[in-house]
Design a protein around this motif. Structure first.
Motif, short mmCIF file in Angstrom:
data_model
loop_
_atom_site.label_atom_id
_atom_site.label_comp_id
_atom_site.label_asym_id
_atom_site.label_seq_id
_atom_site.Cartn_x
_atom_site.Cartn_y
_atom_site.Cartn_z
N ASP A 109 0.84 -1.20 0.00
CA ASP A 109 0.00 0.00 0.00
C ASP A 109 0.87 1.25 0.00
OD1 ASP A 109 -2.63 -1.08 0.10
OD2 ASP A 109 -2.35 -1.54 2.22
N PHE B 21 -0.06 7.63 0.23
CA PHE B 21 0.15 8.99 -0.25
C PHE B 21 0.95 9.02 -1.53
CE2 PHE B 21 -0.35 9.43 4.41
CZ PHE B 21 -1.54 10.13 4.38
N HIS B 22 0.63 8.15 -2.47
CA HIS B 22 1.31 8.12 -3.77
C HIS B 22 0.95 9.38 -4.55
CE1 HIS B 22 2.45 6.76 -7.78
NE2 HIS B 22 3.19 5.86 -7.16
N ASN C 294 0.11 9.77 -7.49
CA ASN C 294 -1.03 9.53 -8.37
C ASN C 294 -2.28 9.08 -7.61
OD1 ASN C 294 0.50 10.12 -10.67
ND2 ASN C 294 1.29 8.04 -10.74
N GLY C 295 -2.28 9.29 -6.30
CA GLY C 295 -3.40 8.85 -5.47
C GLY C 295 -3.07 7.54 -4.77
N ALA C 296 -3.81 7.24 -3.74
CA ALA C 296 -3.56 6.01 -2.97
C ALA C 296 -3.57 4.80 -3.89
CB ALA C 296 -4.61 5.86 -1.87
N GLN C 297 -2.62 3.91 -3.68
CA GLN C 297 -2.50 2.71 -4.50
C GLN C 297 -2.33 1.48 -3.62
OE1 GLN C 297 0.55 2.92 -7.47
NE2 GLN C 297 -0.24 4.78 -8.38
#
Length: 143
Positions: free
Chosen positions: A39, A42-43, A45-48
């Motif tokens: 997980d 705070f990526h 491009n959005g949470a991944q």
């Protein structure tokens, strides 16, 4: 500070982090459950969320842009099945861009001798800030 008297789970989490940092894929696989969950809350491009060790290795392949890359553990909090690691990274890009430094928090869950969940927090703004407005190296003629 990394304590000397770490539990087997904390030692496993540090070994997994070292293998990922050193691009030791076989060592990394041996530390992780086949169905591990990765997980990035705070990526940029959005949470991944990624599932499985092979998908996790593909996700980490972004490190190929680096000539060198290392994450060093600064502190370890040993909470039994859950291990929290604070680390600092340093990398040099293959392209000659300025060095990359960042601050990380990893929360790893270990079960039956494998890392089963890897949650990685880092500052995505730091990556942008370090390269914002800085010129990229000139391309060589014929390159």
């Amino acid at each position: 500070m990394v304590p000397d008297n770490l539990s087997p789970n904390a030692q496993l989490a540090l070994r997994a982090l070292a293998c990922a940092s050193e691009r030791n894929l076989e060592g990394f696989r041996s530390c992780c459950a086949a169905d591990i969950v990765l997980d990035f809350p705070f990526h940029p491009n959005g949470a991944q969320s990624h599932h499985g060790v092979e998908e996790m290795i593909r996700e980490f392949s972004v490190e190929k842009v680096f000539e060198t890359f290392r994450i060093d553990a600064q502190e370890v909090l040993d909470c039994g099945d859950r291990i929290i690691i604070e680390g600092r990274s340093h990398g040099t890009y293959r392209s000659g861009r300025p060095p990359y430094d960042n601050h990380y928090i990893f929360i790893m869950t270990c079960k039956d001798g494998n890392v089963t969940h890897w949650k990685e927090f880092y500052n995505p703004l730091e990556a942008l800030k370090q390269n914002y407005g800085k010129p990229r190296p000139e391309k060589q003629a014929g390159a």
